[in-house]
Structure formats: structure tokens, C-alpha cells
Design an enzyme around this catalytic site. Structure first.
Site, mmCIF file in Angstrom:
data_model
loop_
_atom_site.group_PDB
_atom_site.id
_atom_site.type_symbol
_atom_site.label_atom_id
_atom_site.label_comp_id
_atom_site.label_asym_id
_atom_site.label_seq_id
_atom_site.Cartn_x
_atom_site.Cartn_y
_atom_site.Cartn_z
ATOM 1 N N HIS A 1 0.857 -1.183 0.000
ATOM 2 C CA HIS A 1 0.000 0.000 0.000
ATOM 3 C C HIS A 1 0.897 1.237 0.000
ATOM 4 O O HIS A 1 2.040 1.185 0.474
ATOM 5 C CB HIS A 1 -0.869 0.026 1.259
ATOM 6 C CG HIS A 1 -1.987 -0.951 1.245
ATOM 7 N ND1 HIS A 1 -3.117 -0.787 2.007
ATOM 8 C CD2 HIS A 1 -2.161 -2.116 0.567
ATOM 9 C CE1 HIS A 1 -3.942 -1.800 1.802
ATOM 10 N NE2 HIS A 1 -3.380 -2.627 0.942
ATOM 11 N N GLU B 1 0.852 3.893 1.830
ATOM 12 C CA GLU B 1 1.279 4.324 3.166
ATOM 13 C C GLU B 1 2.448 3.488 3.679
ATOM 14 O O GLU B 1 3.424 4.015 4.216
ATOM 15 C CB GLU B 1 0.137 4.225 4.184
ATOM 16 C CG GLU B 1 -1.069 5.056 3.857
ATOM 17 C CD GLU B 1 -2.155 4.262 3.127
ATOM 18 O OE1 GLU B 1 -1.853 3.614 2.106
ATOM 19 O OE2 GLU B 1 -3.307 4.295 3.584
ATOM 20 N N CYS C 1 -6.454 2.006 5.754
ATOM 21 C CA CYS C 1 -7.082 0.733 6.112
ATOM 22 C C CYS C 1 -6.540 0.267 7.474
ATOM 23 O O CYS C 1 -5.653 0.917 8.044
ATOM 24 C CB CYS C 1 -6.761 -0.307 5.033
ATOM 25 S SG CYS C 1 -5.024 -0.860 5.058
ATOM 26 N N CYS D 1 -2.634 -0.216 7.432
ATOM 27 C CA CYS D 1 -1.888 1.036 7.365
ATOM 28 C C CYS D 1 -2.048 1.849 8.640
ATOM 29 O O CYS D 1 -1.084 2.457 9.115
ATOM 30 C CB CYS D 1 -2.309 1.828 6.136
ATOM 31 S SG CYS D 1 -1.830 0.979 4.598
#
Length: 166
Positions: free
Chosen positions: A56, A58, A86, A89
């Protein structure tokens, strides 16, 4: 420069990262980490390219920022991300001690900052982050809406070309 202007400036950089993801066929999410008014990390989603669920925007930005600062503690930083983080993260944000998070659009299906849970402001954890939401939210959200609409349209067109045979 006001904090509003700074937040907009850095979110525009995160949006530029999201556009890079989009060009690769990735979900257009981008992240920037700023330390003392310097961008120290920038990243975008790469899950499809890497076939790795943890790539991801992040997480990639956090990993890069840790390298730049030679520390797992990302004190005095701000994470800018185009979509509400999410659970994975949000957990990484807590673990890396990021003191401030700024995000664009809410994620009603997976967001864990405000939408489904409020992990970054849960006093039961050993760290909480200041959160600013909704920075350039319309632009961030529209980018995602357009991306998923295009995918649905492509799938629809493919079904017309190759009808399901039963």
C-alpha cells in the site's frame, strides 16, 4: 504559508503519486511523508504490480521514511494520503509513531481512521495521531470513482465481445 495551504500543497503531491499508480493500472492511492517541511518519502499503491498485499502507498512511504531518518520512530512527521487508511496502514502509523495524518477521501468499506473504526485516536494504544480529514476530498474521491467506473466499463465491453457460454 498557512497550515491549510501546506496541507493542500502536500496533498497535491500525494495525488500526483496516486496518478502514477493509476497509470500502472493500480488503485490510485498516493502518500507523502513530510518531516520538518521536507518531503522525505513518496509512494503509491503497487499491489497489482508486486502481487503483494502489503504494498500500500502508506506502508511503502513509511518504509522509505524510516530509512531516510534511520529510525522506526517517525516523530515530527506528517503523512498525507489520498484515501483514509485501512486497518493495516493505520496499525503501521501507530507503530511508527507518526504524530499527524492528513487524508483526502473517506473509505466507507475499509477506512479505519473514521469510517469503520477510529484506530488512530484509540487511547488503548500506546500512540495516537492528530488527524485532519477531507483535504481535497472531492478530487481524491473522484479519482477513485473514475478508476473503478473505467474498470467496470472495460469488463462490460469484454462481455459483449466474448459472451458467456453456458
Amino acid at each position: 504559508m498557512t497550515s491549510f495551504e501546506k496541507d493542500n500543497k502536500y496533498m497535491r503531491m500525494a495525488i500526483a503519486e496516486a496518478r502514477k499508480a493509476e497509470k500502472l493500472g493500480e488503485v490510485p492511492i498516493g502518500a507523502i511523508i513530510v518531516h520538518k517541511d521536507q518531503v522525505i518519502a513518496r509512494a503509491h499503491n503497487l499491489r497489482e504490480s508486486t502481487q503483494n498485499a502489503t504494498t500500500h502507498a502508506e506502508l511503502s512511504a513509511i518504509q522509505d521514511a524510516c530509512e531516510v531518518l534511520s529510525s522506526w520512530r517517525l516523530e515530527e512527521t506528517t503523512l498525507y494520503v489520498t484515501l483514509e487508511p485501512c486497518p493495516m496502514c493505520a496499525g503501521a502509523i501507530i507503530q511508527s509513531r507518526i504524530p499527524r495524518v492528513v487524508y483526502g477521501a473517506r473509505d466507507p468499506k475499509g477506512g479505519c481512521v473514521h469510517s469503520l473504526y477510529e484506530l488512530l485516536n484509540d487511547a488503548r494504544f500506546n500512540h495516537e495521531a492528530e488527524v485532519t480529514e477531507g483535504v481535497l476530498a472531492d478530487e481524491c474521491g473522484q479519482m477513485l470513482t473514475d478508476f473503478f467506473r473505467a474498470i467496470r466499463e472495460r469488463k462490460k465491453q469484454q462481455k459483449k465481445i466474448v459472451p458467456d457460454v453456458e
